[in-house]
Design a protein around this motif. Sequence first.
Motif, short mmCIF file in Angstrom:
data_model
loop_
_atom_site.label_atom_id
_atom_site.label_comp_id
_atom_site.label_asym_id
_atom_site.label_seq_id
_atom_site.Cartn_x
_atom_site.Cartn_y
_atom_site.Cartn_z
N ASP A 113 6.79 -5.58 15.20
CA ASP A 113 8.23 -5.78 15.24
C ASP A 113 8.61 -6.79 14.18
OD1 ASP A 113 8.10 -5.41 18.74
OD2 ASP A 113 9.21 -4.11 17.39
N VAL A 114 9.49 -6.39 13.27
CA VAL A 114 9.94 -7.27 12.20
C VAL A 114 11.28 -7.85 12.61
CG1 VAL A 114 10.53 -7.45 9.76
CG2 VAL A 114 8.73 -5.87 10.48
N THR A 115 11.34 -9.18 12.61
CA THR A 115 12.55 -9.89 13.00
C THR A 115 12.97 -10.81 11.86
OG1 THR A 115 11.30 -11.75 13.92
CG2 THR A 115 11.76 -9.89 15.41
N ARG A 116 14.07 -11.51 12.07
CA ARG A 116 14.49 -12.50 11.07
C ARG A 116 13.40 -13.54 10.85
NH1 ARG A 116 19.91 -12.49 13.99
NH2 ARG A 116 21.24 -11.31 12.58
N ASP A 117 12.70 -13.88 11.92
CA ASP A 117 11.70 -14.95 11.85
C ASP A 117 10.46 -14.57 11.04
OD1 ASP A 117 13.36 -16.51 13.43
OD2 ASP A 117 12.36 -15.89 15.29
N ASN A 118 10.07 -13.30 11.03
CA ASN A 118 8.84 -12.92 10.32
C ASN A 118 9.09 -11.93 9.18
OD1 ASN A 118 9.33 -10.53 11.71
ND2 ASN A 118 7.30 -10.39 12.61
N PHE A 119 10.35 -11.73 8.81
CA PHE A 119 10.68 -10.73 7.78
C PHE A 119 9.95 -11.00 6.47
CE2 PHE A 119 13.03 -9.22 4.13
CZ PHE A 119 13.20 -7.89 4.43
N GLN A 132 8.35 -2.02 12.38
CA GLN A 132 9.55 -1.56 13.08
C GLN A 132 10.65 -2.61 12.92
OE1 GLN A 132 9.31 0.34 17.11
NE2 GLN A 132 9.94 -1.70 17.71
N PHE A 133 11.75 -2.20 12.32
CA PHE A 133 12.90 -3.07 12.13
C PHE A 133 14.00 -2.61 13.09
CE2 PHE A 133 10.57 -2.73 8.25
CZ PHE A 133 10.66 -3.95 7.60
N PHE A 192 7.18 -8.48 5.00
CA PHE A 192 7.53 -7.78 3.77
C PHE A 192 6.47 -8.04 2.70
CE2 PHE A 192 9.83 -6.91 -0.16
CZ PHE A 192 10.39 -5.68 0.15
N GLU A 193 6.02 -9.27 2.62
CA GLU A 193 4.94 -9.60 1.67
C GLU A 193 3.66 -8.85 2.03
OE1 GLU A 193 2.42 -13.52 0.32
OE2 GLU A 193 4.55 -13.76 0.76
N ARG A 194 3.38 -8.74 3.31
CA ARG A 194 2.20 -7.99 3.76
C ARG A 194 2.29 -6.52 3.35
NH1 ARG A 194 0.55 -7.44 10.03
NH2 ARG A 194 -1.31 -6.20 9.73
#
Length: 109
Positions: free
Chosen positions: A17-23, A103-104, A27-29
Motif C-alpha cells: 500500500d502506497v501512502t503519502r508517508d511512503n510514496f 497499490q495507490f 517510487f524510488e524502489r
Amino acid sequence: MTRPESFHDRIGIDIIDVTRDNFDEEFERMMDIMDDYKYVTIDTEFPGIVLEPVEQLISVATWNYMQMRANVNALKIIQLGITFTNDVLPGENAAASRAPCWQFNFEFD
C-alpha cells in the motif's frame, strides 16, 4: 485467531500500500527494479457507472466501450495498481517472475 490465507498469499505476491508517508520510498524502489523486468502492468479502478451511451443501433462491444470511456472521462480514479513482470513459461511459478504490486488508493467523495 489467524486470518484466512488470501489468494495473494497462496501465489506469493506482495501487495504494498502506497501512502503519502511512503510514496517517495516506494517510487524510488519501483525505479530501482524497473530495468529488471520486461513488462509493466497497470490496473485502474473507478467508483462505478454513472453514464450510459444514448446510441442504440451499435454493436454491444461498441456500446460497452462508449460506456466505459464516458465513465472514465467523467469520474476520478480511486485506485491504481502497478507491477512489473517477465515472461512466464507454462509450468513455471508466475510469482517468481513478478515484482511486488504497488497499490495507490486515492481519496474521493
